[in-house]
Design a protein around this motif. Sequence first.
Motif, PDB file in Angstrom:
ATOM      1  N   MET A   1       0.816  -1.246   0.181  1.00 20.46           N
ATOM      2  CA  MET A   1       0.046  -0.072  -0.117  1.00 20.46           C
ATOM      3  C   MET A   1       0.850   1.225   0.095  1.00 20.46           C
ATOM      4  N   VAL A   2       0.659   2.162  -0.728  1.00 21.00           N
ATOM      5  CA  VAL A   2       1.208   3.368  -1.015  1.00 21.00           C
ATOM      6  C   VAL A   2       0.869   4.393   0.190  1.00 21.00           C
ATOM      7  N   ASP A   3       1.909   5.084   0.762  1.00 19.90           N
ATOM      8  CA  ASP A   3       1.687   6.006   1.848  1.00 19.90           C
ATOM      9  C   ASP A   3       1.414   7.457   0.777  1.00 19.90           C
ATOM     10  N   SER A   4       0.101   7.681   0.431  1.00 17.25           N
ATOM     11  CA  SER A   4      -0.263   8.619  -0.334  1.00 17.25           C
ATOM     12  C   SER A   4       0.480   9.929   0.032  1.00 17.25           C
ATOM     13  N   ALA A   5       0.395  10.407   1.142  1.00 22.34           N
ATOM     14  CA  ALA A   5       0.637  11.579   1.789  1.00 22.34           C
ATOM     15  C   ALA A   5       1.979  11.980   1.543  1.00 22.34           C
ATOM     16  N   LYS A   6       2.973  10.934   1.879  1.00 24.91           N
ATOM     17  CA  LYS A   6       4.538  10.939   1.833  1.00 24.91           C
ATOM     18  C   LYS A   6       4.841  11.069   0.255  1.00 24.91           C
ATOM     19  N   LEU A   7       4.069  10.264  -0.569  1.00 23.52           N
ATOM     20  CA  LEU A   7       4.623  10.607  -2.008  1.00 23.52           C
ATOM     21  C   LEU A   7       4.186  11.920  -2.541  1.00 23.52           C
ATOM     22  N   LYS A   8       2.917  12.304  -2.111  1.00 21.09           N
ATOM     23  CA  LYS A   8       2.554  13.700  -2.672  1.00 21.09           C
ATOM     24  C   LYS A   8       3.568  14.711  -2.211  1.00 21.09           C
ATOM     25  N   ALA A   9       3.848  14.621  -1.032  1.00 20.50           N
ATOM     26  CA  ALA A   9       4.630  15.587  -0.315  1.00 20.50           C
ATOM     27  C   ALA A   9       6.054  15.659  -1.045  1.00 20.50           C
ATOM     28  N   ILE A  10       6.546  14.579  -1.408  1.00 22.11           N
ATOM     29  CA  ILE A  10       7.946  14.359  -2.316  1.00 22.11           C
ATOM     30  C   ILE A  10       7.698  14.804  -3.663  1.00 22.11           C
ATOM     31  N   LEU A  11       6.502  14.790  -4.297  1.00 20.01           N
ATOM     32  CA  LEU A  11       6.249  15.511  -5.712  1.00 20.01           C
ATOM     33  C   LEU A  11       6.080  16.908  -5.493  1.00 20.01           C
ATOM     34  N   VAL A  12       5.513  17.384  -4.058  1.00 21.77           N
ATOM     35  CA  VAL A  12       5.407  19.044  -4.182  1.00 21.77           C
ATOM     36  C   VAL A  12       6.863  19.450  -3.885  1.00 21.77           C
ATOM     37  N   GLU A  13       7.517  18.859  -3.040  1.00 15.15           N
ATOM     38  CA  GLU A  13       9.141  19.124  -2.679  1.00 15.15           C
ATOM     39  C   GLU A  13       9.960  19.460  -3.964  1.00 15.15           C
ATOM     40  N   LYS A  14       9.795  18.351  -4.896  1.00 22.92           N
ATOM     41  CA  LYS A  14      10.372  18.373  -6.039  1.00 22.92           C
ATOM     42  C   LYS A  14       9.968  19.197  -7.390  1.00 22.92           C
ATOM     43  N   ASN A  15       8.849  19.952  -6.822  1.00 19.14           N
ATOM     44  CA  ASN A  15       7.971  20.933  -7.953  1.00 19.14           C
ATOM     45  C   ASN A  15       7.714  19.929  -9.229  1.00 19.14           C
ATOM     46  N   LEU A  16       7.182  18.745  -8.900  1.00 18.03           N
ATOM     47  CA  LEU A  16       6.385  18.015  -9.773  1.00 18.03           C
ATOM     48  C   LEU A  16       5.185  17.888  -9.545  1.00 18.03           C
ATOM     49  N   ARG A  17       4.146  17.717 -10.803  1.00 17.32           N
ATOM     50  CA  ARG A  17       2.926  17.409 -10.578  1.00 17.32           C
ATOM     51  C   ARG A  17       2.450  15.957 -10.896  1.00 17.32           C
ATOM     52  N   GLN A  18       1.458  15.497 -10.531  1.00 20.39           N
ATOM     53  CA  GLN A  18       1.125  14.175 -10.914  1.00 20.39           C
ATOM     54  C   GLN A  18       1.260  13.804 -12.251  1.00 20.39           C
ATOM     55  N   GLU A  19       0.855  14.858 -13.201  1.00 14.14           N
ATOM     56  CA  GLU A  19       1.029  14.634 -14.539  1.00 14.14           C
ATOM     57  C   GLU A  19       2.529  14.415 -15.019  1.00 14.14           C
ATOM     58  N   ASP A  20       3.470  15.159 -14.446  1.00 14.75           N
ATOM     59  CA  ASP A  20       4.851  14.834 -14.907  1.00 14.75           C
ATOM     60  C   ASP A  20       5.139  13.689 -14.466  1.00 14.75           C
ATOM     61  N   ALA A  21       4.814  13.029 -13.267  1.00 14.81           N
ATOM     62  CA  ALA A  21       5.326  11.787 -12.859  1.00 14.81           C
ATOM     63  C   ALA A  21       4.641  10.855 -13.802  1.00 14.81           C
ATOM     64  N   ALA A  22       3.274  10.860 -13.977  1.00 10.81           N
ATOM     65  CA  ALA A  22       2.725   9.914 -14.855  1.00 10.81           C
ATOM     66  C   ALA A  22       3.322   9.942 -16.224  1.00 10.81           C
ATOM     67  N   LYS A  23       3.541  11.064 -16.797  1.00  9.46           N
ATOM     68  CA  LYS A  23       4.522  11.049 -18.006  1.00  9.46           C
ATOM     69  C   LYS A  23       5.776  10.150 -17.990  1.00  9.46           C
ATOM     70  N   ALA A  24       6.639  10.517 -17.154  1.00 10.97           N
ATOM     71  CA  ALA A  24       7.751   9.917 -16.673  1.00 10.97           C
ATOM     72  C   ALA A  24       7.649   8.245 -16.779  1.00 10.97           C
ATOM     73  N   LEU A  25       6.618   7.908 -16.197  1.00 12.21           N
ATOM     74  CA  LEU A  25       6.146   6.525 -16.027  1.00 12.21           C
ATOM     75  C   LEU A  25       5.561   6.260 -17.243  1.00 12.21           C
ATOM     76  N   GLY A  26       5.304   6.869 -18.289  1.00 11.51           N
ATOM     77  CA  GLY A  26       4.427   6.286 -19.486  1.00 11.51           C
ATOM     78  C   GLY A  26       3.111   5.776 -19.230  1.00 11.51           C
ATOM     79  N   ILE A  27       2.367   6.405 -18.320  1.00  6.75           N
ATOM     80  CA  ILE A  27       0.983   6.106 -18.021  1.00  6.75           C
ATOM     81  C   ILE A  27      -0.004   7.197 -17.892  1.00  6.75           C
ATOM     82  N   SER A  28      -1.018   7.127 -18.008  1.00  3.44           N
ATOM     83  CA  SER A  28      -1.987   8.418 -17.916  1.00  3.44           C
ATOM     84  C   SER A  28      -2.129   8.978 -16.674  1.00  3.44           C
TER      85      SER A  28
END
Length: 72
Positions: A1-28
Amino acid sequence: MVDSAKLKAILVEKNLRQEDAAKALGISTQTFNYKINNKNEFLSSEIAKLCELLGVSDEQRVVHIFFAKNVN
């Protein structure tokens, strides 16, 4: 199970949007959203790519984010 809060916090810390992460993974963005909110699971290859993208290399931190036992 993913700790969503921690993952979202790291995305914010790195100034990345969920869209950016999705694109890097090759998923929608919708698929990424399902995975980050524990409706679908991340593949091990996706976890590895996310860790690289986010600069997360500490094994214990990876476990706490992607293999959390309890998530509030």
